[in-house]
Design a protein around this motif. Structure first.
Motif, PDB file in Angstrom:
ATOM      1  N   SER A   1       6.869   5.750   6.870  1.00  0.00           N
ATOM      2  CA  SER A   1       6.885   5.777   5.407  1.00  0.00           C
ATOM      3  C   SER A   1       7.853   6.857   4.920  1.00  0.00           C
ATOM      4  O   SER A   1       7.666   8.032   5.217  1.00  0.00           O
ATOM      5  CB  SER A   1       5.477   6.055   4.866  1.00  0.00           C
ATOM      6  OG  SER A   1       5.519   6.295   3.477  1.00  0.00           O
TER       7      SER A   1
ATOM      8  N   ASN B   1       6.038   9.054   2.264  1.00  0.00           N
ATOM      9  CA  ASN B   1       4.954   9.882   2.816  1.00  0.00           C
ATOM     10  C   ASN B   1       5.399  10.355   4.201  1.00  0.00           C
ATOM     11  O   ASN B   1       4.955   9.845   5.225  1.00  0.00           O
ATOM     12  CB  ASN B   1       3.657   9.083   2.907  1.00  0.00           C
ATOM     13  CG  ASN B   1       3.210   8.548   1.561  1.00  0.00           C
ATOM     14  OD1 ASN B   1       2.544   9.232   0.803  1.00  0.00           O
ATOM     15  ND2 ASN B   1       3.597   7.307   1.257  1.00  0.00           N
TER      16      ASN B   1
ATOM     17  N   TYR C   1       2.624   3.363   8.433  1.00  0.00           N
ATOM     18  CA  TYR C   1       1.848   2.141   8.266  1.00  0.00           C
ATOM     19  C   TYR C   1       1.752   1.447   9.636  1.00  0.00           C
ATOM     20  O   TYR C   1       2.501   1.739  10.563  1.00  0.00           O
ATOM     21  CB  TYR C   1       2.541   1.160   7.318  1.00  0.00           C
ATOM     22  CG  TYR C   1       2.778   1.650   5.914  1.00  0.00           C
ATOM     23  CD1 TYR C   1       1.749   1.685   4.984  1.00  0.00           C
ATOM     24  CD2 TYR C   1       4.056   2.029   5.508  1.00  0.00           C
ATOM     25  CE1 TYR C   1       1.982   2.101   3.681  1.00  0.00           C
ATOM     26  CE2 TYR C   1       4.303   2.446   4.205  1.00  0.00           C
ATOM     27  CZ  TYR C   1       3.259   2.490   3.297  1.00  0.00           C
ATOM     28  OH  TYR C   1       3.503   2.893   2.021  1.00  0.00           O
TER      29      TYR C   1
END
Length: 467
Positions: free
Chosen positions: A65, A68, A73
């Motif tokens: 990500s 983030n 994921y």
């Protein structure tokens, strides 16, 4: 042109009528699946592809990500938790024709990304699910193959399937069932049998004319690492009533006659015998049985024999670690009468699970799910999860149960595999427009590939040398 060339120039390969017809057939089956399920009150709901990594069996594909940094994921191995959450949300009948992703070794009927017919129903028991989706399979075969299954599909328990055929997806088109002859072989100073946990024989009808060269070929085949047998014993049932075997030195004609009687062998038949640890010998004999069934033409290729396999164990033991793992997934409910065995004898607990096999191919599988937080926590505990691990990985599901979860269950069908089976073909790649090869590569677009430095920097990823 060979598999590699075909995959590299796939856009040319799928010009060919055989592949084009497969893709058209897949489309037709897709439309009929949607029609049947819609007519039976199911609604199609999409679920996310970018989800949380949870331990459900195979390895996850992970996606970094950018927003983030340092977090990832996972691509879903199945929409399992989402369809359970939809049941909590009050959607009584859900389905989805959905991509799933599993990072596992590949073969002709397995791809890293594949398609499932994913379904869930509220307020149902095992028989409700079986009846509904047996109806779907009957409908598809009648519509697309003009094949009518008049009777209900037979059911067989997991233990019976393993005992009789050595497989939890038995090919029921022919017999050649297992015969356990350990009691007839012990005490004759044949160490291979005396030291074995089990001795299993099958009777190949009419194969008594197999040459020594052919039997040696079968012996070398079962000794391959993929199968792992240490050897193969044979007994020929001669036309004059005598027996010729590879163990004549240890077993006289009377002994061999008892073997033949036990296996219901007649003149002109061939007994083939394997021995060793029970579970591995059953798997080895299952492979040999399937090969002989094909070579001896004991079934027709366009013949279909479905069977439901039920009463699976809830857990399977990892012999290396000594830990229990969920045989299907950790959300499968145990049989009500076995719940008290969860901590005292977990290996004896049966699952409310069911698989549909057709011609030795696992077409679909499912279960009645756990819908009670306390029972779900007990199962997680049996699987070795700590309380913190449970809350971190599955807290969202357990919290949802607090708001009222109906009893629910479902099933998922391997759609690529189902299409190939219905079309009498072995390789699911020929029903996928742009598949991966056995190394998980798309040689047409050259994927996977490396990222450039700018992308890696944006994602906070650094490739380090192997230590």
């Amino acid at each position: 042109g060979g598999e590699d060339i075909r995959m590299k120039y796939r856009y040319l390969d799928i010009r060919r009528n055989p592949i084009k017809n497969n893709l058209i057939f897949r489309h037709q089956v897709t439309m009929e699946v949607r029609k049947y399920l819609s007519d039976h009150g199911f609604i199609e709901v999409e679920t996310p592809y970018l989800i949380k990594s949870t331990p459900e069996g195979a390895r996850d594909f992970v996606v970094p990500s950018r927003m983030n940094e340092g977090q990832f994921y996972a691509l879903p191995q199945s929409p399992q938790t989402f369809k359970q959450l939809l049941m909590v949300s009050g959607y009584d009948r859900y389905f989805q024709i959905v991509k799933c992703f599993r990072d596992e070794d590949l073969r002709s009927d397995r791809q890293p990304e594949f398609t499932q017919i994913d379904c869930e129903m509220a307020f149902v028991n095992q028989q409700d699910v079986i009846s509904t989706f047996e109806g779907l399979i009957k409908y598809l075969f009648e519509k697309e193959k003009n094949i009518l299954f008049k009777n209900a599909f037979p059911k067989i328990t997991f233990n019976e399937a393993i005992k009789r055929f050595g497989s939890d997806k038995p090919d029921m088109r022919f017999g050649m069932e297992f015969n356990y002859i350990k009691d007839l072989t012990k005490g004759f100073n044949f160490k291979v049998f005396d030291d074995a946990q089990t001795v299993i024989a099958i009777c190949a009808k009419g194969a008594g004319n197999f040459t020594r060269k052919k039997i040696d070929e079968l012996t070398n085949w079962v000794k391959r690492p993929q199968i792992g047998a240490k050897g193969l014993i044979y007994v020929k049932c001669n036309e004059d009533g005598s027996f010729k075997s590879s163990v004549d030195k240890f077993f006289n004609q009377t002994c061999l006659s008892k073997w033949a009687d036990n296996c219901k062998a007649e003149k002109g038949d061939l007994l083939l015998v394997l021995s060793g640890k029970k579970s591995s010998t059953q798997k080895q004999m299952s492979e040999l049985r399937l090969r002989l069934g094909k070579e001896l033409e004991l079934y027709k290729k366009d013949e279909y024999q479905p069977v439901w396999v039920v009463d699976f164990p809830l857990f399977e033991l990892d012999e290396e670690s000594g830990d229990f793992h969920a045989m299907h997934h950790p959300f499968t409910s145990p049989k009500n009468e076995d719940v008290d065995l969860l901590f005292s004898s977990p290996e004896k607990v049966r699952a409310n699970a069911y698989d549909l096999a057709i011609n030795g191919v696992e077409v679909g599988g499912g279960s009645i799910r756990i819908h009670d937080r306390i029972l779900q926590e007990k199962v997680f505990n049996c699987l070795g999860f700590t309380k913190d691990e449970v809350n971190s990985q599955f807290g969202f599901l357990l919290n949802a149960f607090e708001y009222g979860a109906p009893p629910h269950g479902g099933i998922a069908f391997g759609f690529d595999r189902l299409c190939a089976l219905m079309a009498n073909q072995d390789n699911i790649r020929d029903f996928i427009a742009f598949p991966k090869n056995n190394s998980g590569r798309d040689t047409m677009i050259d994927a996977p590939s490396e990222l450039d430095d700018i992308q890696k920097k944006e994602l906070g990823i650094k490739i380090i040398d192997e230590i």
